[in-house]
Design a protein around this motif. Structure first.
Motif, PDB file in Angstrom:
ATOM      1  N   GLY A 720       0.816  -1.201   0.000  1.00  0.00           N
ATOM      2  CA  GLY A 720       0.000   0.000   0.000  1.00  0.00           C
ATOM      3  C   GLY A 720       0.853   1.256   0.000  1.00  0.00           C
ATOM      4  O   GLY A 720       2.083   1.198   0.092  1.00  0.00           O
ATOM      5  N   ALA A 721       0.213   2.394  -0.135  1.00  0.00           N
ATOM      6  CA  ALA A 721       0.900   3.686  -0.153  1.00  0.00           C
ATOM      7  C   ALA A 721       0.536   4.446   1.110  1.00  0.00           C
ATOM      8  O   ALA A 721      -0.632   4.836   1.294  1.00  0.00           O
ATOM      9  CB  ALA A 721       0.503   4.483  -1.390  1.00  0.00           C
ATOM     10  N   ASP A 722       1.499   4.639   1.983  1.00  0.00           N
ATOM     11  CA  ASP A 722       1.280   5.352   3.240  1.00  0.00           C
ATOM     12  C   ASP A 722       1.721   6.803   3.108  1.00  0.00           C
ATOM     13  O   ASP A 722       2.708   7.120   2.434  1.00  0.00           O
ATOM     14  CB  ASP A 722       2.065   4.692   4.372  1.00  0.00           C
ATOM     15  N   SER A 723       1.014   7.693   3.786  1.00  0.00           N
ATOM     16  CA  SER A 723       1.349   9.119   3.782  1.00  0.00           C
ATOM     17  C   SER A 723       2.526   9.392   4.714  1.00  0.00           C
ATOM     18  O   SER A 723       2.728   8.688   5.716  1.00  0.00           O
ATOM     19  CB  SER A 723       0.138   9.941   4.217  1.00  0.00           C
ATOM     20  N   LEU A 724       3.286  10.397   4.373  1.00  0.00           N
ATOM     21  CA  LEU A 724       4.411  10.830   5.204  1.00  0.00           C
ATOM     22  C   LEU A 724       4.155  12.178   5.850  1.00  0.00           C
ATOM     23  O   LEU A 724       5.098  12.841   6.288  1.00  0.00           O
ATOM     24  CB  LEU A 724       5.689  10.904   4.345  1.00  0.00           C
ATOM     25  N   THR A 725       2.917  12.579   5.918  1.00  0.00           N
ATOM     26  CA  THR A 725       2.614  13.904   6.471  1.00  0.00           C
ATOM     27  C   THR A 725       2.890  13.989   7.960  1.00  0.00           C
ATOM     28  O   THR A 725       3.088  15.088   8.499  1.00  0.00           O
ATOM     29  CB  THR A 725       1.145  14.257   6.202  1.00  0.00           C
ATOM     30  N   ASP A 726       2.888  12.812   8.665  1.00  0.00           N
ATOM     31  CA  ASP A 726       3.171  12.869  10.097  1.00  0.00           C
ATOM     32  C   ASP A 726       4.661  12.744  10.388  1.00  0.00           C
ATOM     33  O   ASP A 726       5.068  12.725  11.545  1.00  0.00           O
ATOM     34  CB  ASP A 726       2.406  11.757  10.829  1.00  0.00           C
ATOM     35  N   TRP A 727       5.476  12.642   9.366  1.00  0.00           N
ATOM     36  CA  TRP A 727       6.929  12.630   9.557  1.00  0.00           C
ATOM     37  C   TRP A 727       7.434  14.063   9.702  1.00  0.00           C
ATOM     38  O   TRP A 727       6.884  14.994   9.103  1.00  0.00           O
ATOM     39  CB  TRP A 727       7.621  11.976   8.360  1.00  0.00           C
ATOM     40  N   SER A 728       8.491  14.233  10.496  1.00  0.00           N
ATOM     41  CA  SER A 728       9.102  15.565  10.596  1.00  0.00           C
ATOM     42  C   SER A 728       9.786  15.881   9.258  1.00  0.00           C
ATOM     43  O   SER A 728      10.451  15.021   8.669  1.00  0.00           O
ATOM     44  CB  SER A 728      10.130  15.606  11.732  1.00  0.00           C
ATOM     45  N   ARG A 729       9.654  17.127   8.818  1.00  0.00           N
ATOM     46  CA  ARG A 729      10.202  17.473   7.501  1.00  0.00           C
ATOM     47  C   ARG A 729      10.955  18.807   7.571  1.00  0.00           C
ATOM     48  O   ARG A 729      10.630  19.691   8.347  1.00  0.00           O
ATOM     49  CB  ARG A 729       9.091  17.562   6.459  1.00  0.00           C
ATOM     50  N   THR A 730      11.969  18.887   6.731  1.00  0.00           N
ATOM     51  CA  THR A 730      12.740  20.118   6.527  1.00  0.00           C
ATOM     52  C   THR A 730      12.850  20.339   5.026  1.00  0.00           C
ATOM     53  O   THR A 730      13.403  19.484   4.309  1.00  0.00           O
ATOM     54  CB  THR A 730      14.145  20.035   7.145  1.00  0.00           C
ATOM     55  N   VAL A 731      12.346  21.456   4.577  1.00  0.00           N
ATOM     56  CA  VAL A 731      12.382  21.746   3.145  1.00  0.00           C
ATOM     57  C   VAL A 731      13.801  22.138   2.755  1.00  0.00           C
ATOM     58  O   VAL A 731      14.439  22.960   3.416  1.00  0.00           O
ATOM     59  CB  VAL A 731      11.384  22.872   2.793  1.00  0.00           C
ATOM     60  N   LEU A 732      14.309  21.559   1.693  1.00  0.00           N
ATOM     61  CA  LEU A 732      15.644  21.851   1.183  1.00  0.00           C
ATOM     62  C   LEU A 732      15.541  22.893   0.075  1.00  0.00           C
ATOM     63  O   LEU A 732      14.816  22.699  -0.903  1.00  0.00           O
ATOM     64  CB  LEU A 732      16.306  20.577   0.633  1.00  0.00           C
ATOM     65  N   ARG A 733      16.255  23.993   0.255  1.00  0.00           N
ATOM     66  CA  ARG A 733      16.249  25.070  -0.734  1.00  0.00           C
ATOM     67  C   ARG A 733      17.673  25.315  -1.245  1.00  0.00           C
ATOM     68  O   ARG A 733      18.648  25.058  -0.546  1.00  0.00           O
ATOM     69  CB  ARG A 733      15.677  26.363  -0.153  1.00  0.00           C
ATOM     70  N   GLY A 734      17.757  25.826  -2.432  1.00  0.00           N
ATOM     71  CA  GLY A 734      19.049  26.115  -3.026  1.00  0.00           C
ATOM     72  C   GLY A 734      18.903  26.987  -4.256  1.00  0.00           C
ATOM     73  O   GLY A 734      17.809  27.483  -4.571  1.00  0.00           O
TER      74      GLY A 734
END
Length: 870
Positions: A720-734
């Protein structure tokens, strides 16, 4: 002078004793007052005045020194001093209305040195009006730098360059021009020195002497010490001096020692920079060399000199390839005195000035930096002579440089040379910044056929890699690119490449060439100019060629042209008439779509004929296929990379991986990134709500604007496909290249668009261990029975019910030698076949146990215990 005595007296009467007094420039006459006092204004500190006698004393700043020195200025009025028996009121002639007839100002520099300004006819002055320098018993007129003289277009030299107009001077004027003078420069006042005379022994000078000109602004004994010892063949020259420094430093203490024994030469140079107390650290460097004219070693490769140096809180300016011939650290390998050479004399202070003086010194303070250098001078096959140096600098930027100059001259044994080629090579690696540059160029000593046939220019290469914003970009440049062919500023800049040849006094040949190769284009071109000048007759030929080739999209632009002309100057009576004739043609072709223009030039008219399609006004738009070729390979375009918590074997696939990742249940971190800017970021497969948004993107090569790009990241688990919205995230910019994702080609920012979303870093949620073990059924507590049952020993003396395990030794070696032996494989295969025939087959087996045999030596912590078989 038009100043009245009363005006001077009024200024002196208003002065407050001990305070500053300013005398305007208008009161100092029309002479060269600005050569003595800055701005032509006399500002006297701690002023003491006599309004009756018309004089003022105090301290002031002069053009010779930034430090105030004693000064006295006196004014002379009409009738003053004609009769010593007159009273003070009568001695001024007509009183306050009388004119001032003379001004005399003397600034005492100490050590028998002074500056004198004279205007008009002052009392007690034996000098004519002007600015003067008194130096060691000599009185010299003071002058400034002369303006660039005008030229007469009608007077040309043999190379066709205009000469100054003819000027007739009287004998007295010529005599004054030949007289020695003092010179005012931006570094102070300089005076000519008498010709140097060699003396045996040691000379200790009050202040370091500069060959040709000597500074007079600071009293003797405060600058340092110079030593010059001559006893052929031994020559020792050295200097130790203090120089001013820019904040946060207050003083530079530098020294140079040069030794020449005829067979050997050596040098030692260094400086210590003293901080001003604002918290800066001291800076120092030292460099030494030892060389000889005769090398050591076989003729194949002979070493003529070695050098080494270091710097602390210091940095070295790396020269370009064509300037390596003047790099002091390389010159020191051959002849240290050449750094400060002046004919046969060597000036240690000039050596020091070359190193740390001027607005762009070779060595400068740089807090936190450290450098090391090592050099070698060598000869190859008695023909090629070279110098090389390695330079490593750390601190603000790790830089590794290899510098070298090598040359040869033909013939090697004759005084008459037909060719001399000297090439400088510079290679610099900046691993932290991700940049490699390599350049090579002719030095000013290079010539062919004739010493007047000079070669110039060089080639430069630059590559970007690693984390650099321009990683993958490169450039190869030959010579200087002409106007209209400019490349981005980050690409290497080279001096014009070509040849200059003055053939006799009548013919001058000049050639030039350029070329550039980048990931986007290839361009090349050159020109040839031949000029003949003899008296009033002049002829010339000029030819040009240039070509541009681009891909993605394909485009070419090629042009060539030639012009031939002749001119003559005819004198008719008192009038000179110049007659000139010139013809020329040029052709330029471009495409696609193919078009061009041809130009015909005559001395009385020029016209252009166009054909085919018009020249492009801008680059055409690429299709998707062409733009896709400008992007990184698909395997590098989108990547998923584990950071922590990955427990599988080897590096996992970053794209299109079929095997799942084996990760730690205690926590896992990974990144998902792309080489294209992202306008919407999703953390599940089917959601329509992004977790992060950014501005829309443009595709400059395709001329598309306001497009959307999305990056979706989700977790595939148990089909199945599980969501990662409850994972901690850091947006990478460059930053991304403006040439790919910009709106216009000439956007600011050095070709980069900063702050764009390029990916995300995801961290799994914390582990929830719960509060109980949960339900455990009977199967979870079951065990495997052992048949037949036996009795466990209850004490050490209990007799064993069966064979006792032993460690006979050598078991590990037996396993390593026999587990994968051919005979063992045969027996193992026969056993498996027999079990299969009995219905107890184990399925497919891995009969190759070579890995187990290799690991046997380290897999066991001790010799295995064995029992007899059966």
């Amino acid at each position: 002078m038009t100043v009245c005595v009363g005006e001077i007296r009024e200024i002196l009467e208003r002065a407050v004793p001990g305070e500053a007094l300013e005398i305007p420039a208008a009161f100092l006459g029309d002479g060269d007052v600005s050569l003595v006092f800055h701005g032509g204004v006399l500002c006297v500190d701690d002023a003491r005045c006599d309004p009756e006698e018309l004089w003022v004393t105090g301290r002031t700043v002069t053009t010779a020194s930034p430090l105030p020195v004693p000064v006295r200025m006196a004014f002379t009025g009409e009738g003053k001093g004609e009769s010593k028996g007159e009273s003070k009121g009568e001695s001024n002639g007509e009183g306050d209305g009388a004119r001032v007839t003379g001004v005399l100002a003397v600034a005492d520099l100490g050590g028998g040195r002074a500056l004198v300004f004279v205007d008009g006819v002052p009392d007690g002055a034996e000098l004519r009006p002007g600015a003067w320098v008194v130096w060691e018993g000599r009185v010299l007129p003071l002058t400034g730098r002369r303006a660039v003289p005008e030229v007469d277009p009608g007077r040309l030299d043999g190379l066709g360059r205009p000469l100054p107009p003819v000027r007739f001077r009287a004998a007295g004027e010529r005599e004054r021009d030949r007289a020695p003078r003092a010179l005012l420069t931006e570094h102070g006042i300089l005076t000519p020195r008498p010709p140097a005379r060699r003396r045996q022994g040691v000379r200790l000078l009050d202040s370091p002497a500069v060959r040709g000109w000597s500074p007079i602004g600071t009293p003797g004994g405060e600058n340092g010490l110079s030593v010059d010892y001559v006893n052929p063949p031994l020559r020792i020259a050295g200097a130790l001096t203090a120089l001013p420094a820019a904040p946060p430093y207050k003083t530079v203490v530098g020294g140079v020692l040069l030794v020449d024994t005829g067979a050997f030469n050596g040098s030692a140079m260094g400086a210590y920079v003293v901080p001003d107390g604002s918290g800066a650290q001291p800076s120092l460097f030292a460099y030494g060399s030892l060389g000889s004219e005769t090398g050591f070693g076989p003729p194949l490769f002979q070493v003529r000199g070695i050098s080494a140096g270091f710097g602390w809180n210091s940095r070295v300016r790396v020269p370009s390839a064509d300037a390596l011939g003047g790099f002091p650290f390389l010159i020191a390998l051959d002849n240290p005195g050449e750094i400060g050479a002046d004919d046969e004399e060597v000036d240690p202070l000039k050596v020091l000035s070359e190193l740390i003086g001027g607005s762009n010194p070779w060595v400068r303070p740089q807090e936190g930096d450290l450098w090391f250098a090592a050099g070698l001078a060598f000869d190859c096959f008695e023909t090629l002579r070279g110098r090389a140096m390695a330079l490593v600098q750390t601190g603000s930027d790790l830089t590794i440089s290899l510098l070298g100059v090598a040359g040869a001259q033909l013939p090697t044994k004759s005084d008459k040379k037909i060719a001399r080629v000297e090439i400088g090579i510079e290679a610099t690696l900046r691993p932290t910044a991700g940049e490699l540059s390599i350049s090579a160029g002719f030095t000013e000593k290079t010539f062919l056929i004739d010493p007047n046939c000079k070669l110039r220019g060089g080639v430069g290469m630059k590559f970007w890699f690693g984390e650099h914003a321009q990683a993958g970009d490169f450039a190869l440049i030959l010579g200087a690119l002409p106007r209209g062919r400019e490349l981005p500023a980050r690409y290497p800049k080279q001096q014009p490449a070509g040849i200059t040849w003055g053939v006799g006094s009548t013919v001058n040949i000049t050639g030039s060439a350029y070329a550039a190769f980048t990931p986007k284009s290839l361009m090349a071109g050159g020109g040839l100019d031949v000029t003949f000048q003899s008296g009033m007759l002049r002829a010339w030929l000029s030819a040009r060629f240039d070509a541009l080739l681009e891909w993605n999209p394909f485009y070419f632009d090629v042009g060539l042209g030639i012009r031939v002309g002749v001119s003559a100057t005819i004198k008719v009576w008192f009038v000179k008439v110049r007659i000139s004739i010139e013809v020329g043609v040029s052709l330029r072709v471009w495409g696609p779509a193919v078009g061009g223009e041809a130009t015909v030039h005559l001395w009385f008219i020029s016209f252009t004929i166009g054909f085919g399609a018009g020249r492009r006004s801008g680059e055409p738009a690429l299709g998707w296929g062409g733009f896709q070729g400008m992007l990184p390979p698909p395997e590098n375009m989108v990547r998923t990379t584990p950071v922590t918590g990955y427990t599988g074997e080897g590096a996992p696939a970053t794209r299109d991986g079929t095997a799942p990742w084996l990760v730690d249940s205690g926590g896992f971190t990974f990144t998902a990134d792309t080489q294209a800017p992202v306008s919407r970021l999703y953390l599940d497969r089917d959601s329509t709500t992004p977790v992060e948004t950014d501005e829309t993107l443009d595709i400059l090569p395709m001329r598309l604007k306001d497009r959307q790009s999305e990056l979706r990241v989700w977790l595939s688990y148990n089909g199945g496909a599980d969501s990662l919205t409850d994972w901690s995230r850091t947006v990478l910019r460059g930053s991304v290249p403006n040439g790919l994702w910009g709106e216009q080609a000439d956007a600011p920012g050095d070709g980069l668009l900063p702050g764009r979303i390029l990916g995300v870093r995801l961290v799994s949620p914390p582990v929830d261990h719960g509060t109980s073990t949960g339900f455990i059924d009977e199967k979870g507590l079951s065990f495997d029975p052992i048949a037949p049952d036996g009795n466990l020993p209850l004490c050490a003396d209990e007799e064993a019910p069966g064979p006792v395990p032993r460690r006979p030794g050598g078991v590990i070696g037996t396993i390593a030698r026999g587990i994968d032996a051919p005979g063992t494989r045969t027996h193992r295969a026969a056993l498996a076949e027999a079990l299969t025939g009995l219905g107890a087959g184990a399925g497919p087996l891995d009969n190759d146990l070579s890995g187990y045999a290799h690991a046997a030596g380290t897999a066991f912590t001790a010799e295995p215990m064995v029992v007899p078989a059966g």
